[in-house]
Scaffold this motif. Structure first.
Motif, PDB file in Angstrom:
ATOM      1  N   LEU A  82       0.851  -1.178   0.000  1.00  0.00           N
ATOM      2  CA  LEU A  82       0.000   0.000   0.000  1.00  0.00           C
ATOM      3  C   LEU A  82       0.892   1.235   0.000  1.00  0.00           C
ATOM      4  O   LEU A  82       2.004   1.210   0.528  1.00  0.00           O
ATOM      5  N   ALA A 115       0.806   6.825   2.195  1.00  0.00           N
ATOM      6  CA  ALA A 115      -0.283   7.709   2.598  1.00  0.00           C
ATOM      7  C   ALA A 115      -1.421   6.976   3.304  1.00  0.00           C
ATOM      8  O   ALA A 115      -2.159   7.577   4.085  1.00  0.00           O
ATOM      9  N   VAL A 116      -1.556   5.676   3.044  1.00  0.00           N
ATOM     10  CA  VAL A 116      -2.607   4.894   3.705  1.00  0.00           C
ATOM     11  C   VAL A 116      -2.022   3.841   4.647  1.00  0.00           C
ATOM     12  O   VAL A 116      -2.652   2.836   4.945  1.00  0.00           O
ATOM     13  N   GLY A 117      -0.796   4.075   5.092  1.00  0.00           N
ATOM     14  CA  GLY A 117      -0.186   3.205   6.094  1.00  0.00           C
ATOM     15  C   GLY A 117       0.677   2.080   5.565  1.00  0.00           C
ATOM     16  O   GLY A 117       1.145   1.244   6.331  1.00  0.00           O
ATOM     17  N   GLY A 118       0.906   2.030   4.260  1.00  0.00           N
ATOM     18  CA  GLY A 118       1.731   0.972   3.688  1.00  0.00           C
ATOM     19  C   GLY A 118       3.201   1.352   3.614  1.00  0.00           C
ATOM     20  O   GLY A 118       3.601   2.441   4.023  1.00  0.00           O
ATOM     21  N   HIS A 175      -8.912  -4.306   0.325  1.00  0.00           N
ATOM     22  CA  HIS A 175      -8.427  -3.008  -0.163  1.00  0.00           C
ATOM     23  C   HIS A 175      -8.823  -2.753  -1.622  1.00  0.00           C
ATOM     24  O   HIS A 175      -8.126  -2.029  -2.338  1.00  0.00           O
ATOM     25  N   LEU A 233      -8.891   0.760  -3.092  1.00  0.00           N
ATOM     26  CA  LEU A 233      -7.608   1.376  -3.451  1.00  0.00           C
ATOM     27  C   LEU A 233      -7.065   0.830  -4.764  1.00  0.00           C
ATOM     28  O   LEU A 233      -5.956   1.169  -5.169  1.00  0.00           O
TER      29      LEU A 233
END
Length: 126
Positions: free
Chosen positions: A2, A5-8, A41, A44
């Motif tokens: 990921l 920006a989304v924690g990846g 996900h 996304l």
């Protein structure tokens, strides 16, 4: 895989496996995980195929092969690896009692090698 920006981690992964003679069982489990992750996900744009394209799989047959893989780190940079999974690291360092040493000596050597491995992995993470 990921984006940050989304924690990846925003990169790929390497799956090093050693405890099975064939890569089929670990790959089946990895594919199951990718389907589950893709479903979670989907918003996304995650798909199982896309996720698997960022996972590089290598089969290791010995501790020496592991050390060589971790020594030559160019693949970490070119494939933008952010995660290294080793399954099963203990299997690579098991020794038989037939090698002429005591169990205590074998356990000591195995511990020494595992600590050395942990230090090398820590080095690679910096």
């Amino acid at each position: 895989q990921l984006p940050p920006a989304v924690g990846g981690l925003g990169g790929g992964a390497v799956f090093l496996h050693a405890d099975t003679p064939s890569y089929l069982a670990p790959m089946k489990r990895l594919e199951e995980l990718s389907h589950s992750f893709a479903a979670k996900h989907a918003a996304l744009g995650a798909t199982s195929g896309l996720l698997m394209s960022f996972v590089h799989v290598m089969q290791l047959h010995s501790a020496d092969a592991l050390w060589q893989t971790l020594k030559d780190t160019e693949w970490l940079r070119t494939k933008q690896v952010r995660l290294v999974v080793i399954d099963s690291v203990a299997g690579l360092f098991r020794t038989s009692d037939e090698e002429g040493g005591s169990r205590a000596a074998a356990a000591y050597e195995r511990s020494r090698q595992l600590l050395r491995l942990a230090a090398r992995l820590r080095q690679l993470s910096d």
